[in-house]
Design a protein around this motif. Structure first.
Motif, PDB file in Angstrom:
ATOM      1  N   PRO A  96      55.159  -4.059  68.913  1.00 18.36           N
ATOM      2  CA  PRO A  96      54.376  -4.708  69.976  1.00 18.36           C
ATOM      3  C   PRO A  96      55.245  -5.230  71.114  1.00 18.36           C
ATOM      4  CG  PRO A  96      54.375  -6.062  67.977  1.00 18.36           C
ATOM      5  CD  PRO A  96      54.935  -4.715  67.611  1.00 18.36           C
ATOM      6  N   ALA A  97      56.488  -5.624  70.814  1.00 15.50           N
ATOM      7  CA  ALA A  97      57.382  -6.093  71.876  1.00 15.50           C
ATOM      8  C   ALA A  97      57.650  -4.971  72.877  1.00 15.50           C
ATOM      9  CB  ALA A  97      58.696  -6.594  71.286  1.00 15.50           C
ATOM     10  N   ILE A  98      57.869  -3.762  72.377  1.00 19.37           N
ATOM     11  CA  ILE A  98      58.112  -2.625  73.270  1.00 19.37           C
ATOM     12  C   ILE A  98      56.877  -2.342  74.106  1.00 19.37           C
ATOM     13  CG2 ILE A  98      58.539  -0.140  73.328  1.00 19.37           C
ATOM     14  CD1 ILE A  98      60.281  -0.509  70.831  1.00 19.37           C
ATOM     15  N   LEU A  99      55.685  -2.403  73.475  1.00 18.56           N
ATOM     16  CA  LEU A  99      54.448  -2.143  74.215  1.00 18.56           C
ATOM     17  C   LEU A  99      54.212  -3.203  75.286  1.00 18.56           C
ATOM     18  CD1 LEU A  99      51.762  -0.902  71.653  1.00 18.56           C
ATOM     19  CD2 LEU A  99      52.847   0.364  73.502  1.00 18.56           C
ATOM     20  N   ILE A 100      54.422  -4.478  74.922  1.00 18.74           N
ATOM     21  CA  ILE A 100      54.205  -5.566  75.890  1.00 18.74           C
ATOM     22  C   ILE A 100      55.171  -5.437  77.062  1.00 18.74           C
ATOM     23  CG2 ILE A 100      54.383  -8.069  76.204  1.00 18.74           C
ATOM     24  CD1 ILE A 100      53.378  -8.346  73.295  1.00 18.74           C
ATOM     25  N   TRP A 101      56.420  -5.093  76.771  1.00 21.86           N
ATOM     26  CA  TRP A 101      57.398  -4.924  77.845  1.00 21.86           C
ATOM     27  C   TRP A 101      57.053  -3.726  78.741  1.00 21.86           C
ATOM     28  CZ3 TRP A 101      60.782  -0.579  77.923  1.00 21.86           C
ATOM     29  CH2 TRP A 101      61.672  -0.571  79.002  1.00 21.86           C
ATOM     30  N   ALA A 102      56.703  -2.596  78.111  1.00 19.82           N
ATOM     31  CA  ALA A 102      56.456  -1.372  78.885  1.00 19.82           C
ATOM     32  C   ALA A 102      55.194  -1.472  79.727  1.00 19.82           C
ATOM     33  CB  ALA A 102      56.363  -0.172  77.941  1.00 19.82           C
ATOM     34  N   ALA A 103      54.173  -2.174  79.212  1.00 19.50           N
ATOM     35  CA  ALA A 103      52.879  -2.219  79.901  1.00 19.50           C
ATOM     36  C   ALA A 103      52.669  -3.527  80.654  1.00 19.50           C
ATOM     37  CB  ALA A 103      51.751  -2.003  78.896  1.00 19.50           C
ATOM     38  N   ALA A 104      53.736  -4.272  80.956  1.00 23.54           N
ATOM     39  CA  ALA A 104      53.589  -5.548  81.665  1.00 23.54           C
ATOM     40  C   ALA A 104      52.888  -5.331  83.003  1.00 23.54           C
ATOM     41  CB  ALA A 104      54.966  -6.180  81.890  1.00 23.54           C
ATOM     42  N   GLY A 105      51.811  -6.065  83.205  1.00 22.50           N
ATOM     43  CA  GLY A 105      51.031  -5.935  84.422  1.00 22.50           C
ATOM     44  C   GLY A 105      50.075  -4.759  84.418  1.00 22.50           C
ATOM     45  N   LYS A 106      50.022  -4.032  83.302  1.00 21.33           N
ATOM     46  CA  LYS A 106      49.146  -2.862  83.191  1.00 21.33           C
ATOM     47  C   LYS A 106      48.359  -2.948  81.895  1.00 21.33           C
ATOM     48  CE  LYS A 106      52.783  -0.233  85.527  1.00 21.33           C
ATOM     49  NZ  LYS A 106      53.794   0.833  85.393  1.00 21.33           N
ATOM     50  N   GLN A 107      47.660  -1.873  81.592  1.00 18.12           N
ATOM     51  CA  GLN A 107      46.883  -1.804  80.352  1.00 18.12           C
ATOM     52  C   GLN A 107      47.237  -0.522  79.610  1.00 18.12           C
ATOM     53  OE1 GLN A 107      42.678  -2.868  80.365  1.00 18.12           O
ATOM     54  NE2 GLN A 107      42.193  -1.093  79.083  1.00 18.12           N
ATOM     55  N   THR A 108      47.364  -0.625  78.300  1.00 19.66           N
ATOM     56  CA  THR A 108      47.604   0.534  77.463  1.00 19.66           C
ATOM     57  C   THR A 108      46.718   0.445  76.233  1.00 19.66           C
ATOM     58  OG1 THR A 108      49.329   1.878  76.411  1.00 19.66           O
ATOM     59  CG2 THR A 108      49.476  -0.509  76.115  1.00 19.66           C
ATOM     60  N   ASN A 109      46.526   1.573  75.580  1.00 22.06           N
ATOM     61  CA  ASN A 109      45.636   1.631  74.418  1.00 22.06           C
ATOM     62  C   ASN A 109      46.466   1.820  73.166  1.00 22.06           C
ATOM     63  OD1 ASN A 109      43.747   2.579  72.384  1.00 22.06           O
ATOM     64  ND2 ASN A 109      42.272   2.742  74.049  1.00 22.06           N
ATOM     65  N   ALA A 110      46.501   0.792  72.330  1.00 28.33           N
ATOM     66  CA  ALA A 110      47.312   0.839  71.121  1.00 28.33           C
ATOM     67  C   ALA A 110      46.766   1.844  70.115  1.00 28.33           C
ATOM     68  CB  ALA A 110      47.376  -0.544  70.491  1.00 28.33           C
ATOM     69  N   THR A 111      45.428   1.976  70.057  1.00 32.51           N
ATOM     70  CA  THR A 111      44.827   2.903  69.104  1.00 32.51           C
ATOM     71  C   THR A 111      45.164   4.341  69.448  1.00 32.51           C
ATOM     72  OG1 THR A 111      43.005   1.356  68.746  1.00 32.51           O
ATOM     73  CG2 THR A 111      42.672   3.626  68.024  1.00 32.51           C
ATOM     74  N   VAL A 112      45.097   4.663  70.735  1.00 31.35           N
ATOM     75  CA  VAL A 112      45.441   6.020  71.163  1.00 31.35           C
ATOM     76  C   VAL A 112      46.906   6.313  70.861  1.00 31.35           C
ATOM     77  CG1 VAL A 112      45.702   7.524  73.170  1.00 31.35           C
ATOM     78  CG2 VAL A 112      43.653   6.124  72.922  1.00 31.35           C
ATOM     79  N   MET A 113      47.778   5.329  71.086  1.00 30.48           N
ATOM     80  CA  MET A 113      49.187   5.548  70.813  1.00 30.48           C
ATOM     81  C   MET A 113      49.443   5.718  69.314  1.00 30.48           C
ATOM     82  SD  MET A 113      52.473   3.450  72.145  1.00 30.48           S
ATOM     83  CE  MET A 113      54.123   4.016  71.715  1.00 30.48           C
ATOM     84  N   LEU A 114      48.734   4.938  68.496  1.00 30.83           N
ATOM     85  CA  LEU A 114      48.863   5.100  67.052  1.00 30.83           C
ATOM     86  C   LEU A 114      48.367   6.474  66.625  1.00 30.83           C
ATOM     87  CD1 LEU A 114      49.550   3.925  64.303  1.00 30.83           C
ATOM     88  CD2 LEU A 114      47.289   2.853  64.254  1.00 30.83           C
ATOM     89  N   SER A 115      47.262   6.917  67.232  1.00 30.77           N
ATOM     90  CA  SER A 115      46.742   8.241  66.937  1.00 30.77           C
ATOM     91  C   SER A 115      47.746   9.324  67.319  1.00 30.77           C
ATOM     92  CB  SER A 115      45.421   8.458  67.691  1.00 30.77           C
ATOM     93  OG  SER A 115      44.931   9.763  67.496  1.00 30.77           O
ATOM     94  N   GLU A 116      48.401   9.152  68.474  1.00 32.55           N
ATOM     95  CA  GLU A 116      49.412  10.109  68.896  1.00 32.55           C
ATOM     96  C   GLU A 116      50.614  10.097  67.949  1.00 32.55           C
ATOM     97  OE1 GLU A 116      49.884  12.454  71.745  1.00 32.55           O
ATOM     98  OE2 GLU A 116      47.805  12.341  71.071  1.00 32.55           O
ATOM     99  N   SER A 117      50.974   8.914  67.455  1.00 38.21           N
ATOM    100  CA  SER A 117      52.091   8.822  66.512  1.00 38.21           C
ATOM    101  C   SER A 117      51.781   9.594  65.232  1.00 38.21           C
ATOM    102  CB  SER A 117      52.391   7.359  66.185  1.00 38.21           C
ATOM    103  OG  SER A 117      52.719   6.630  67.354  1.00 38.21           O
ATOM    104  N   LEU A 118      50.540   9.435  64.732  1.00 35.45           N
ATOM    105  CA  LEU A 118      50.136  10.168  63.536  1.00 35.45           C
ATOM    106  C   LEU A 118      50.122  11.671  63.792  1.00 35.45           C
ATOM    107  CD1 LEU A 118      47.216   7.866  62.336  1.00 35.45           C
ATOM    108  CD2 LEU A 118      49.416   8.169  61.212  1.00 35.45           C
ATOM    109  N   ARG A 119      49.619  12.055  64.961  1.00 37.54           N
ATOM    110  CA  ARG A 119      49.528  13.483  65.278  1.00 37.54           C
ATOM    111  C   ARG A 119      50.917  14.100  65.419  1.00 37.54           C
ATOM    112  NH1 ARG A 119      49.579  16.923  69.574  1.00 37.54           N
ATOM    113  NH2 ARG A 119      50.127  15.254  71.028  1.00 37.54           N
ATOM    114  N   LEU A 120      51.791  13.429  66.169  1.00 39.00           N
ATOM    115  CA  LEU A 120      53.134  13.966  66.377  1.00 39.00           C
ATOM    116  C   LEU A 120      53.995  13.874  65.122  1.00 39.00           C
ATOM    117  CD1 LEU A 120      53.775  12.474  69.940  1.00 39.00           C
ATOM    118  CD2 LEU A 120      53.349  14.870  69.367  1.00 39.00           C
TER     119      LEU A 120
END
Length: 424
Positions: A96-120
């Motif tokens: 979550p620290a990486i996500l919070i840093w990367a998406a500061a001031g923006k919005q990202t979808n954690a579920t989609v990223m988790l889904s991509e992690s499982l797929r990849l």
């Protein structure tokens, strides 16, 4: 001197890393938090809701303090239980620290990223399982890369020939098994060095698949057709309303019902491998020929036959991993499309200490690293005043592989007889 060396171990190295990272986060973000920085990171858990807003500076400062405390505890030789718990907590908070840093001031979808992690992570998990089946029986299988590449090429060629994706998948599995038997012929029957044998298979796969692509796949074509998702299969079976309802389930709808057949086959194979290897007579015999083939032979177990069969199973699983590339993801075949994933799969196997669930965890870690690189590109992450070059993002999975193998997994010891040909 020996006592001093004994006091510096892997846990202290990891603790030092988290202590330094914690200090970096505190010094960088604590002044911003105290100054009333209003930058917010919005992380969505589903589509379109809910969305959780994290004050970026305060969140990273708190995580920094947790890591600093964990690192300080880990650097001491006392309260080891609390140190281990805190270090694991820091490892979990790193994501979550990486996500919070990367998406500061923006919005990202954690579920989609988790889904991509499982797929990849799917082909990596399949490659790791292939390695487990082979090496638990005593055969080093660095030919996983070649088996996956052959499965990807021949699976797509069979799809072009028959017009049926499922025949392509079956063909990829069979071809992977046949290539594994070639590796077995060289390493088990002819007792060739198993590293050299695997290298030969990998080089052979590059040549054969390149020739097949130029002479057949390119001329015949085949379109960009891929295997359907589970929800699409349900809809095509005459239940479109059910498919839409399943897709609408928060989190699970994205993670599971958007998945495709080889992804679900991977999950099933992880459980099946655990059950077969550790809860059945076949698994006991497999582990026996991998640990002490002479003792196994003494009680009547056909050592080389067991190794051949397990190596064939290993090749079939690797071939299925190859089908993921050409038939489930891309819908085409390109030269070298496995891109070293077979070797990363071996790293995942070592990370998991030759255990199915551990290897699955390692594969998902590498899948997350690859998904993270893609997410950085989408969020246009800025470092030192400019965007991160795409080339650096593409090497993230390989850097993670080196870090994991170099220091995070500790001493990993495979089966005692792995790599040793057996002559009765």
């Amino acid at each position: 001197m020996s006592e001093r060396r004994k006091g510096i171990g892997r846990r202290q190295v990891i603790a030092g890393f988290f202590a330094l990272l914690g200090l970096l986060l505190i010094f960088n973000y604590a002044p911003q938090a105290l100054a009333g920085d209003t930058v917010v990171t919005r992380i969505a858990l589903a589509v379109p809701q809910p969305v959780i807003a994290f004050p970026s500076a305060w969140s990273l400062t708190i995580i920094g303090f947790v890591m600093l405390i964990a690192g300080s505890l880990g650097l001491t030789n006392r309260v080891q239980r609390w140190a281990d718990v805190s270090l694991w907590t820091s490892a979990v908070l790193l994501f979550p620290a990486i996500l919070i840093w990367a998406a500061a001031g923006k919005q990202t979808n954690a579920t989609v990223m988790l889904s991509e992690s499982l797929r990849l992570g799917t082909p990596l998990a399949l490659g790791a399982l292939a390695g487990i089946w082979a090496e638990r029986s005593g055969v080093i299988n660095i030919a996983i890369e070649g088996m996956m590449l052959m499965g990807a090429a021949f699976g797509f060629a069979i799809f072009i020939l028959t017009g049926q994706l499922w025949w392509g998948v079956i063909g990829a599995v069979i071809v992977g098994g046949i290539i594994a038997l070639l590796h077995g012929l060289l390493s088990i029957s002819f007792r060739t060095d198993q590293i050299i044998s695997g290298t030969v298979v990998n080089i052979l796969a590059i040549g054969i698949t390149g020739y097949l692509r130029r002479q057949y796949i390119v001329t015949e074509g085949g379109g960009r057709v891929t295997l359907p998702s589970l929800s699409a299969i349900i809809a095509n079976a005459g239940f479109p309303d059910l498919a839409r309802s399943l897709e609408a389930i928060p989190i699970a709808g994205t993670l599971l019902f958007g998945g495709k057949p080889i992804f679900f086959a991977m999950l099933l194979l992880v459980v099946l491998t655990q059950v077969v290897l550790f809860m059945t007579r076949w698994g006991l015999r497999t582990r026996a020929v991998g640990e002490n083939p002479k003792a196994a032979d003494t009680v009547g177990i056909a050592v080389n036959r067991m190794r051949y069969i397990n190596l064939f199973i290993s090749g079939c699983i690797a071939g299925l991993g190859g089908a993921w590339f050409s038939l489930e993801t891309v819908g085409n075949f390109d030269d070298g499309m496995t891109a070293g994933k077979g070797f990363i799969a071996l790293a995942a196997m070592i990370f998991g200490k030759w255990m199915p669930f551990g290897a699955f965890g390692g594969a998902m870690l590498f899948g997350f690293a690859e998904a993270l690189g893609t997410r950085f590109q989408i969020l246009q992450v800025q470092v030192f005043g400019g965007p991160v070059p795409v080339q650096f993002l593409q090497v993230i999975p390989y850097v993670v592989t080196m870090i994991v193998l170099a220091g995070l997994i500790g001493r990993a010891v495979g089966p005692a007889a792995v790599g040793k040909p057996y002559e009765k």
